[in-house]
Design a protein around this motif. Structure first.
Motif, PDB file in Angstrom:
ATOM      1  N   UNK A 164       0.662  -1.200   0.158  1.00 31.98           N
ATOM      2  CA  UNK A 164       0.038  -0.067   0.073  1.00 31.98           C
ATOM      3  C   UNK A 164       0.998   1.210  -0.013  1.00 31.98           C
ATOM      4  N   UNK A 165       1.801   1.262   0.744  1.00 34.30           N
ATOM      5  CA  UNK A 165       2.869   2.302   0.695  1.00 34.30           C
ATOM      6  C   UNK A 165       3.561   2.786  -0.752  1.00 34.30           C
ATOM      7  N   UNK A 166       3.809   1.557  -1.543  1.00 36.80           N
ATOM      8  CA  UNK A 166       4.391   1.534  -2.796  1.00 36.80           C
ATOM      9  C   UNK A 166       3.233   2.493  -3.656  1.00 36.80           C
ATOM     10  N   UNK A 167       1.903   1.924  -3.536  1.00 37.09           N
ATOM     11  CA  UNK A 167       0.862   2.423  -4.304  1.00 37.09           C
ATOM     12  C   UNK A 167       0.815   3.977  -3.813  1.00 37.09           C
ATOM     13  N   UNK A 168       0.716   4.342  -2.435  1.00 41.86           N
ATOM     14  CA  UNK A 168       0.742   5.580  -2.274  1.00 41.86           C
ATOM     15  C   UNK A 168       1.676   6.645  -2.723  1.00 41.86           C
ATOM     16  N   UNK A 169       3.086   5.998  -2.792  1.00 40.64           N
ATOM     17  CA  UNK A 169       4.006   6.986  -3.399  1.00 40.64           C
ATOM     18  C   UNK A 169       3.708   7.226  -4.795  1.00 40.64           C
ATOM     19  N   UNK A 170       3.080   6.407  -5.495  1.00 42.27           N
ATOM     20  CA  UNK A 170       2.633   6.165  -6.979  1.00 42.27           C
ATOM     21  C   UNK A 170       1.556   7.270  -7.210  1.00 42.27           C
ATOM     22  N   UNK A 171       0.607   7.281  -6.173  1.00 41.73           N
ATOM     23  CA  UNK A 171      -0.550   8.101  -6.323  1.00 41.73           C
ATOM     24  C   UNK A 171       0.069   9.384  -6.011  1.00 41.73           C
ATOM     25  N   UNK A 172       0.926   9.979  -5.219  1.00 37.64           N
ATOM     26  CA  UNK A 172       1.365  11.106  -4.841  1.00 37.64           C
ATOM     27  C   UNK A 172       2.114  11.893  -5.886  1.00 37.64           C
ATOM     28  N   UNK A 173       2.693  10.870  -6.715  1.00 36.07           N
ATOM     29  CA  UNK A 173       3.503  11.506  -7.845  1.00 36.07           C
ATOM     30  C   UNK A 173       2.561  11.936  -8.860  1.00 36.07           C
ATOM     31  N   UNK A 174       1.601  10.777  -9.145  1.00 38.52           N
ATOM     32  CA  UNK A 174       0.087  11.013 -10.044  1.00 38.52           C
ATOM     33  C   UNK A 174      -0.475  12.807  -9.806  1.00 38.52           C
ATOM     34  N   UNK A 175      -0.911  12.729  -8.613  1.00 35.09           N
ATOM     35  CA  UNK A 175      -1.436  13.647  -8.122  1.00 35.09           C
ATOM     36  C   UNK A 175      -0.481  15.206  -8.240  1.00 35.09           C
ATOM     37  N   UNK A 176       0.574  14.957  -8.098  1.00 33.78           N
ATOM     38  CA  UNK A 176       1.531  16.222  -7.925  1.00 33.78           C
ATOM     39  C   UNK A 176       1.740  16.594  -6.430  1.00 33.78           C
ATOM     40  N   UNK A 177       1.739  15.569  -5.380  1.00 30.57           N
ATOM     41  CA  UNK A 177       1.810  15.781  -4.250  1.00 30.57           C
ATOM     42  C   UNK A 177       3.030  15.684  -3.726  1.00 30.57           C
ATOM     43  N   UNK A 178       3.759  16.526  -3.011  1.00 27.97           N
ATOM     44  CA  UNK A 178       5.176  16.444  -2.560  1.00 27.97           C
ATOM     45  C   UNK A 178       5.285  15.397  -1.518  1.00 27.97           C
ATOM     46  N   UNK A 179       6.222  14.410  -1.582  1.00 24.74           N
ATOM     47  CA  UNK A 179       6.423  13.284  -0.606  1.00 24.74           C
ATOM     48  C   UNK A 179       7.525  13.863   0.271  1.00 24.74           C
ATOM     49  N   UNK A 180       6.871  13.699   1.788  1.00 24.47           N
ATOM     50  CA  UNK A 180       8.052  14.310   2.786  1.00 24.47           C
ATOM     51  C   UNK A 180       8.692  12.909   3.688  1.00 24.47           C
ATOM     52  N   UNK A 181       9.794  12.861   3.659  1.00 26.89           N
ATOM     53  CA  UNK A 181      10.469  11.780   4.433  1.00 26.89           C
ATOM     54  C   UNK A 181      10.870  11.770   5.831  1.00 26.89           C
ATOM     55  N   UNK A 182      10.549  12.968   6.112  1.00 27.67           N
ATOM     56  CA  UNK A 182      10.675  13.319   7.705  1.00 27.67           C
ATOM     57  C   UNK A 182       9.893  12.138   8.550  1.00 27.67           C
ATOM     58  N   UNK A 183      10.271  11.712   9.384  1.00 23.13           N
ATOM     59  CA  UNK A 183       9.531  10.495  10.383  1.00 23.13           C
ATOM     60  C   UNK A 183       9.775   9.363   9.825  1.00 23.13           C
ATOM     61  N   UNK A 184      10.148   9.167   8.501  1.00 22.26           N
ATOM     62  CA  UNK A 184      10.042   7.645   7.779  1.00 22.26           C
ATOM     63  C   UNK A 184      11.225   7.057   8.169  1.00 22.26           C
ATOM     64  N   UNK A 185      11.060   5.618   8.542  1.00 25.51           N
ATOM     65  CA  UNK A 185      12.124   4.747   9.030  1.00 25.51           C
ATOM     66  C   UNK A 185      13.193   4.638   7.812  1.00 25.51           C
ATOM     67  N   UNK A 186      14.323   4.127   8.499  1.00 22.70           N
ATOM     68  CA  UNK A 186      15.539   4.221   7.291  1.00 22.70           C
ATOM     69  C   UNK A 186      15.201   3.399   6.425  1.00 22.70           C
ATOM     70  N   UNK A 187      14.619   2.063   6.482  1.00 22.54           N
ATOM     71  CA  UNK A 187      14.223   1.380   5.271  1.00 22.54           C
ATOM     72  C   UNK A 187      13.641   1.982   4.470  1.00 22.54           C
ATOM     73  N   UNK A 188      12.649   2.590   5.034  1.00 21.13           N
ATOM     74  CA  UNK A 188      11.395   3.458   4.145  1.00 21.13           C
ATOM     75  C   UNK A 188      12.088   4.404   3.201  1.00 21.13           C
TER      76      UNK A 188
END
Length: 343
Positions: A164-188
């Motif tokens: 679902x996270x992989x799909x979320x990244x794709x959807x955010x790119x599709x929408x033109x929404x900026x992805x924020x990696x603050x708080x995300x774990x190292x593997x993420x």
């Protein structure tokens, strides 16, 4: 750009990519939201010279999905109401043209950011709903776990993004929404950088090489974010800067390190001013409250809130940053990123 600190701060675009003021707004009755913002926060933003303010819409690991969604919608509604009630001073912006129009009219450009996606659950289609409501930046998690990813507080799991996270990244790119990696774990973070089809941002993270805390970013992560064309915005939270020395110069140390590793075009400011917000939210008998083992009330003297931002400009110039490079750090880099992604 000028090299006089006061003049430079006035003439530069100052962008703050993380101020949790919506949390303080929404503990009040809705009828007071716009007036409270005007009385308490607008003067601080003006004194600090803030031109672009990213407003987090926060849900933490202790919120259940349904409650978190209601909390998310309430904070988004508050942002719209405070903007409508203060239309002479601020504007809630959805694209680069609206940001430029706000700046051109002497208003503060407000940009909505989802801090953690707990309210979405695993329903990736709800990103489009939140996009319609004005959200333009989003992070997948906070300290803990969501349906999309593990937060940095769960680094021991080694977790990457879920399907679902992989799909979320794709959807955010599709929408033109900026992805924020603050708080995300190292593997993420590693996984996001593998998947990224455009710039990503760290809205409030500092350098792990200077302070070894899971909320800070390694040099490899800094370089990876820069490679996407993104920006790392330094967190002023005292305990993320140094174990004991909480000074403006420590903030500049992190800015200087990130600029040296990622490049001067890839560093900005994400102060994460918590003192006043937490004072509104925390009962007085909890003054020693900790989050992730850190004192949430510890601040850099003079930078308890946005009024102190000119101190950063002075410190950067003292350190030897040029006027042009200081202007990039203050907000030029973030503004360029928003124009590129939201345009």
């Amino acid at each position: 750009m000028p090299t006089d600190a006061s003049r430079l701060h006035r003439e530069a675009v100052v962008a703050d990519t993380h101020n949790d003021l919506l949390m303080a707004v929404t503990v009040r009755p809705p009828a007071e939201w716009a007036d409270y913002f005007r009385a308490r926060w607008l003067p601080q933003l003006r004194t600090g010279g803030v031109n672009v303010q990213v407003l987090p819409v926060f849900s933490g690991w202790d919120h259940e999905t349904d409650g978190a969604l209601k909390r998310t919608l309430r904070m988004i509604e508050a942002a719209h109401r405070l903007a409508e009630g203060n239309a002479d001073a601020v504007a809630l912006c959805r694209d680069a043209a609206e940001i430029d129009a706000a700046l051109g009219g002497g208003r503060i450009a407000l940009v909505l950011a989802l801090e953690s996606c707990i309210g979405i659950g695993s329903d990736v289609e709800l990103f489009a709903t939140l996009y319609r409501l004005g959200v333009r930046v989003a992070s997948l998690t906070h300290m803990g776990r969501t349906a999309f990813a593990d937060g940095s507080g769960e680094d021991a799991t080694g977790g990457r993004l879920t399907a679902a996270g992989v799909a979320a990244v794709a959807e955010m790119h599709r929408l033109g929404m900026l992805l924020d990696v603050s708080h995300l774990g190292a593997g993420g973070v590693e996984h996001v950088l593998e998947l990224a089809q455009g710039p990503v941002i760290a809205t409030h993270s500092s350098a792990r090489a200077l302070r070894d805390h899971h909320r800070n970013l390694t040099d490899a992560q800094l370089r990876g974010i820069a490679a996407t064309g993104g920006v790392v915005c330094v967190n002023f939270f005292a305990s993320f800067l140094h174990e004991t020395e909480h000074t403006v110069d420590k903030i500049v140390d992190h800015i200087e390190h990130i600029a040296g590793v990622a490049g001067i075009d890839h560093v900005g400011l994400g102060p994460d001013f918590l003192k006043e917000v937490e004072a509104d939210l925390t009962p007085p008998w909890c003054d020693g409250m900790e989050v992730a083992g850190l004192d949430i009330h510890a601040c850099v003297p003079g930078l308890e809130g946005p009024e102190g931002l000119p101190l950063v400009t002075e410190a950067l110039l003292r350190r030897g940053f040029t006027g042009d490079d200081t202007a990039k750090v203050l907000g030029g880099n973030v503004l360029a990123l928003l124009r590129r992604v939201l345009g």
